[in-house]
Design a protein around this motif. Structure first.
Motif, PDB file in Angstrom:
ATOM      1  N   ASN A 295       8.575  -5.792  -5.190  1.00  0.00           N
ATOM      2  CA  ASN A 295       8.027  -4.515  -5.649  1.00  0.00           C
ATOM      3  C   ASN A 295       8.772  -3.398  -4.916  1.00  0.00           C
ATOM      4  O   ASN A 295       8.873  -3.420  -3.690  1.00  0.00           O
ATOM      5  N   TYR A 297       9.554   0.963  -4.827  1.00  0.00           N
ATOM      6  CA  TYR A 297       9.329   2.323  -5.310  1.00  0.00           C
ATOM      7  C   TYR A 297      10.257   3.351  -4.691  1.00  0.00           C
ATOM      8  O   TYR A 297      10.640   4.324  -5.335  1.00  0.00           O
ATOM      9  N   GLU A 371       7.261  -4.931  -9.615  1.00  0.00           N
ATOM     10  CA  GLU A 371       6.701  -3.585  -9.782  1.00  0.00           C
ATOM     11  C   GLU A 371       7.790  -2.561  -9.537  1.00  0.00           C
ATOM     12  O   GLU A 371       8.538  -2.658  -8.565  1.00  0.00           O
ATOM     13  N   GLU A 425      -5.698   4.292  -8.381  1.00  0.00           N
ATOM     14  CA  GLU A 425      -4.585   4.130  -7.437  1.00  0.00           C
ATOM     15  C   GLU A 425      -5.128   4.091  -6.000  1.00  0.00           C
ATOM     16  O   GLU A 425      -4.873   4.961  -5.181  1.00  0.00           O
TER      17      GLU A 425
HETATM   18  C1  FCB Z   1       1.717  -1.117  -5.127  1.00  0.00           C
HETATM   19  C2  FCB Z   1       0.515  -1.891  -5.610  1.00  0.00           C
HETATM   20  C3  FCB Z   1       0.042  -1.501  -6.969  1.00  0.00           C
HETATM   21  C4  FCB Z   1       0.160  -0.009  -7.216  1.00  0.00           C
HETATM   22  C5  FCB Z   1       1.501   0.510  -6.821  1.00  0.00           C
HETATM   23  C6  FCB Z   1       1.697   1.984  -7.041  1.00  0.00           C
HETATM   24  O1  FCB Z   1       1.719  -1.107  -3.752  1.00  0.00           O
HETATM   25  O2  FCB Z   1       0.803  -3.264  -5.629  1.00  0.00           O
HETATM   26  O3  FCB Z   1      -1.256  -1.983  -7.127  1.00  0.00           O
HETATM   27  O4  FCB Z   1      -0.883   0.648  -6.620  1.00  0.00           O
HETATM   28  O5  FCB Z   1       1.768   0.222  -5.481  1.00  0.00           O
END
Ligand code: FCB
Length: 464
Positions: A295, A297, A371, A425
């Motif tokens: 995951n 971001y 993610e 969230e």
């Molecule tokens: C991650 C989580 C997911 C979501 C995203 C933005 O850490 O796994 O549930 O909240 O961030």
């Protein structure tokens, strides 16, 4: 502009998690989870929001599966709520809870979409927390029993299992930082929780292999792309400590069967900490996986805690995230950084870097981005549309980074956009929108955003 194609068998997906979308908190025998409790703690969640109703996905599952189908994705990643299956975290299965997930997997099958099923996305049954939560070994053993129940009930509808989502958040945010459920601030407990989560992953992996031998098993980690803010030795050392706690403390046990020595030394004397590790645990934790979920971001830029002022002089914005006081490391924002609504710096090169490093240093098993996505302050405009070009740009850049990684020779086989729906969230409540689909929380009405159409077109073209 040249077109860049994805491999023919690249798996496109989108994702949600039970507590964030389901609502129906008391329906059909569901027990309370640690997030239900945490939401009621004054000041814990913005606006005192909770998951009682959320997106009401529990009652709107068919409509939501049509939205999944409309994207043209190959797979939908969702999580099973443990407290629906075992309301107190142990004992016999609650059949209506299983029936809901049966409906979900059958609904996916009918739409020709694969189910990627996460067994734990943070909603621990409160009764297990009352008995010590992840700090006690028993919770790992209970998790394996729960995994067995789920696998035997809906395993025929599973395309792949993800044991845990982001165990770093469960252990370190839940027990050290305290901004996530159960809201404890104790480093020794966090370290013990960390080990028991990995043990739970290992025990569940064995159980899943036994119950559904043909279904691939993996775990989803929020690995961090870390960069020292300056080349000052203090910042470099702080970044190495963060790398220990965010990356190596997972990847070393999972892929090498050992905890990193610097981390064991760092946490020595924090009770119960890693004293809970028993002979044989690391063999259970390090059994081969079929894939790894990553995951991602944002990159994280790190300075030593004593260097906040120095960082400001370099033009950084300080601090930007809940930080680990214990590691004396601070996350900062680059000068002029572009950020999402989460105040997370946007830099897709971190994703390429992270995938490359993981495959170079640890494993050649298939990697999925499980993610990636962005929160923005979306609104429905006068034309009745949500024009979220910022989200589209974010996704375009990060999908480009996936292609870069593939060109670098990394075995990246799929991408799950976070998230299908605007949802709960966590500590931000409903104030952060990550969805491809707008959710009007007062009414539950869904409205695909422009990014939904863009993602559907990208999937169809299998190209950027
Ligand atoms: C991650 C989580 C997911 C979501 C995203 C933005 O850490 O796994 O549930 O909240 O961030």
């Amino acid at each position: 502009m040249t077109t860049r194609r994805f491999p023919n068998d690249f798996l496109w997906g989108t994702a949600t998690a039970s507590f964030q979308v389901e609502g129906a908190a008391d329906a059909d025998g569901r027990g309370p989870s640690i997030w239900d409790t945490f939401c009621r703690k004054p000041g814990a969640v913005r606006n005192a929001d909770n998951g009682d109703i959320a997106c009401d996905h529990y009652h709107r599952v068919d409509e939501d599966l049509d939205l999944v189908k409309g994207l043209g994705v190959g797979s939908y990643r969702f999580s099973v709520a443990w407290p629906r299956i075992q309301p107190t975290g142990k004992g016999p299965a609650n059949q209506p809870g299983l029936d809901f997930y049966r409906r979900l997997v059958d609904g996916l099958q009918a739409r020709d979409v694969e189910a990627t099923i996460t067994l734990y996305h943070w909603d621990l049954p409160q009764a297990l927390q009352d008995d010590g939560g992840w700090v006690v070994r028993d919770t790992a053993e209970r998790f394996a029993e729960y995994a067995d129940i789920v696998a035997r009930a809906i395993g025929d509808g599973a395309a792949r299992w993800i044991t845990l989502n982001e165990p770093w958040c469960s252990a370190w945010r839940g027990y050290e930082v305290g901004d996530h459920a159960p809201g404890i601030t104790d480093v020794g407990q966090a370290a013990a929780a960390h080990h028991h989560l990995l043990l739970a992953h290992g025990l569940a992996t064995e159980v899943l292999r036994d119950a559904t031998p043909e279904v691939p098993v993996g775990i989803a980690l929020n690995l961090a792309a870390l960069r020292p803010g300056t080349d000052d030795p203090l910042d470099v050392a702080a970044t190495l400590r963060m790398d220990g706690n965010r990356n190596r403390i997972f990847l070393d046990p999972l892929f090498r069967g050992e905890y990193p020595v610097d981390m064991l030394e760092h946490y020595a004397g924090r009770e119960p900490g890693f004293s809970v590790v028993r002979d044989g645990d690391l063999a259970i934790i390090s059994q081969p996986l079929d894939f790894l979920g990553v995951n991602y971001y944002s990159p994280e830029i790190i300075v030593d805690a004593t260097r906040r002022q120095a960082a400001r002089e370099f033009g950084y914005t300080v601090p930007t995230r809940p930080e680990s006081h214990d590691l004396a490391a601070v996350g900062v924002l680059s000068p002029g950084a572009q950020v999402t609504q989460m105040n997370w710096e946007i830099d897709a090169s971190g994703l390429r870097e992270l995938l490359g490093r993981t495959s170079r240093e640890y494993t050649d098993i298939p990697l999925y981005v499980t993610e990636n996505g962005a929160a923005y302050d979306d609104y429905v405009g006068p034309t009745g549309e949500v024009r979220d070009g910022n989200r589209t740009e974010y996704l375009r850049a990060h999908l480009g980074a996936v292609l870069d990684a593939i060109e670098d020779g990394v075995n990246v086989v799929g991408f799950f956009e976070w998230s299908l729906l605007d949802n709960f969230e966590w500590a931000f409540g409903y104030s952060r929108r990550f969805g491809l689909v707008w959710v009007d929380f007062p009414t539950g009405t869904r409205l695909p955003k422009q990014s939904y159409d863009w993602y559907a077109e990208t999937i169809k073209a299998n190209a950027l």
